[in-house]
Design a protein around this motif. Sequence first.
Motif, short mmCIF file in Angstrom:
data_model
loop_
_atom_site.label_atom_id
_atom_site.label_comp_id
_atom_site.label_asym_id
_atom_site.label_seq_id
_atom_site.Cartn_x
_atom_site.Cartn_y
_atom_site.Cartn_z
N GLY A 76 39.42 40.08 43.79
CA GLY A 76 40.78 39.57 43.77
C GLY A 76 41.75 40.43 42.99
O GLY A 76 42.97 40.32 43.15
N ASN A 77 41.23 41.32 42.15
CA ASN A 77 42.08 42.15 41.31
C ASN A 77 41.31 43.42 40.96
O ASN A 77 40.13 43.36 40.62
CB ASN A 77 42.46 41.39 40.03
CG ASN A 77 43.54 42.07 39.23
OD1 ASN A 77 43.49 43.25 38.96
ND2 ASN A 77 44.55 41.30 38.83
N THR A 78 41.97 44.57 41.05
CA THR A 78 41.29 45.83 40.73
C THR A 78 41.95 46.56 39.56
O THR A 78 41.62 47.72 39.29
CB THR A 78 41.27 46.76 41.96
OG1 THR A 78 42.61 47.00 42.40
CG2 THR A 78 40.46 46.14 43.10
N ASN A 79 42.86 45.92 38.86
CA ASN A 79 43.52 46.56 37.71
C ASN A 79 42.50 46.86 36.62
O ASN A 79 41.67 46.01 36.26
CB ASN A 79 44.62 45.66 37.15
CG ASN A 79 45.79 45.52 38.10
OD1 ASN A 79 46.00 46.38 38.94
ND2 ASN A 79 46.52 44.42 37.97
N GLY A 80 42.56 48.05 36.08
CA GLY A 80 41.67 48.43 34.98
C GLY A 80 40.28 48.84 35.40
O GLY A 80 39.43 49.09 34.55
N LEU A 81 40.01 48.92 36.72
CA LEU A 81 38.69 49.30 37.20
C LEU A 81 38.66 50.79 37.52
O LEU A 81 39.62 51.36 38.04
CB LEU A 81 38.31 48.52 38.46
CG LEU A 81 38.39 46.99 38.43
CD1 LEU A 81 37.79 46.43 39.71
CD2 LEU A 81 37.69 46.42 37.21
N THR A 82 37.52 51.41 37.26
CA THR A 82 37.27 52.77 37.72
C THR A 82 36.16 52.69 38.75
O THR A 82 34.99 52.44 38.43
CB THR A 82 36.83 53.68 36.55
OG1 THR A 82 37.88 53.74 35.58
CG2 THR A 82 36.54 55.08 37.05
N VAL A 83 36.54 52.85 40.02
CA VAL A 83 35.57 52.73 41.11
C VAL A 83 34.74 54.01 41.17
O VAL A 83 35.28 55.11 41.26
CB VAL A 83 36.29 52.48 42.46
CG1 VAL A 83 35.28 52.44 43.61
CG2 VAL A 83 37.07 51.17 42.40
N THR A 84 33.43 53.85 41.11
CA THR A 84 32.52 55.00 41.11
C THR A 84 31.85 55.23 42.46
O THR A 84 31.37 56.32 42.75
CB THR A 84 31.45 54.85 40.03
OG1 THR A 84 30.75 53.61 40.22
CG2 THR A 84 32.09 54.84 38.64
N SER A 85 31.79 54.20 43.29
CA SER A 85 31.27 54.35 44.65
C SER A 85 31.72 53.17 45.49
O SER A 85 32.06 52.11 44.96
CB SER A 85 29.74 54.46 44.67
OG SER A 85 29.15 53.24 44.26
N GLY A 86 31.70 53.37 46.82
CA GLY A 86 32.14 52.31 47.72
C GLY A 86 33.63 52.05 47.60
O GLY A 86 34.38 52.88 47.07
N ALA A 87 34.05 50.89 48.07
CA ALA A 87 35.47 50.54 48.04
C ALA A 87 35.62 49.03 48.12
O ALA A 87 34.73 48.33 48.63
CB ALA A 87 36.21 51.21 49.18
N ASN A 88 36.73 48.54 47.61
CA ASN A 88 37.00 47.11 47.66
C ASN A 88 37.22 46.67 49.10
O ASN A 88 37.81 47.38 49.90
CB ASN A 88 38.23 46.78 46.81
CG ASN A 88 38.35 45.29 46.54
OD1 ASN A 88 37.33 44.59 46.47
ND2 ASN A 88 39.56 44.80 46.34
#
Length: 208
Positions: free
Chosen positions: A154-166
């Motif tokens: 529901g929220n991706t603020n402050g995340l560092t995505v290392t693989s895949g995607a929302n």
Amino acid sequence: GAYEVEAGLYPTNGRVFLSSTVGLTFIVGDAAQTNSTNVVIRGSLTDINSALSGLLFLPKPNYNGTATVFVAVDDLGHTGGGSLTTNRAVNVIITPVNDGPILGIPGLISGNQNTNIFIDLTGAFVDKDLEETTTGTTFVTVSIVATNGTFELGNTNGLTVTSGANGTTSIAFQASMTNANIAIATSYFSSVTNFVGTGTISMVMSDN
């Protein structure tokens, strides 16, 4: 000797357990040592020493740091001239251990096909070690994999995505515990088109 003496044990940040209760009278606490943090006992010097010879200290859950056991001894006046007392403080150093994180997620969720199924995951991530950390620099790593559908945070603020995607079948990210919980608090699962059956969402969290 045959005379009774009194010993008081007053621990901070934990409890004490006597190695023996033979010949003792409990003034505070009880033989099971379950009703009071403090323990005051009377008995012969031999029995008192036996009780204290293998004294155990149990810290409060998840506590680390310094605890103290205050020990007070009273001869109850048996040596003549009124009661004489002495006291000492014993410091106990409790070192931290790495407690495993906890995932509080529901076991079964149902919804209609071809719709976004809301999943309430408010406060699902818990880690006592991070709650005790005041530096604010510790991050968690989260891996999420969905089968027979996709998963959307529901929220991706402050995340560092290392693989895949929302919004896909998998995503892995690093974030503070606070941001990780905000991210998953209002999440959605969307099954593949016209799918009927069981989909799964697998989550793995590491406190690094």
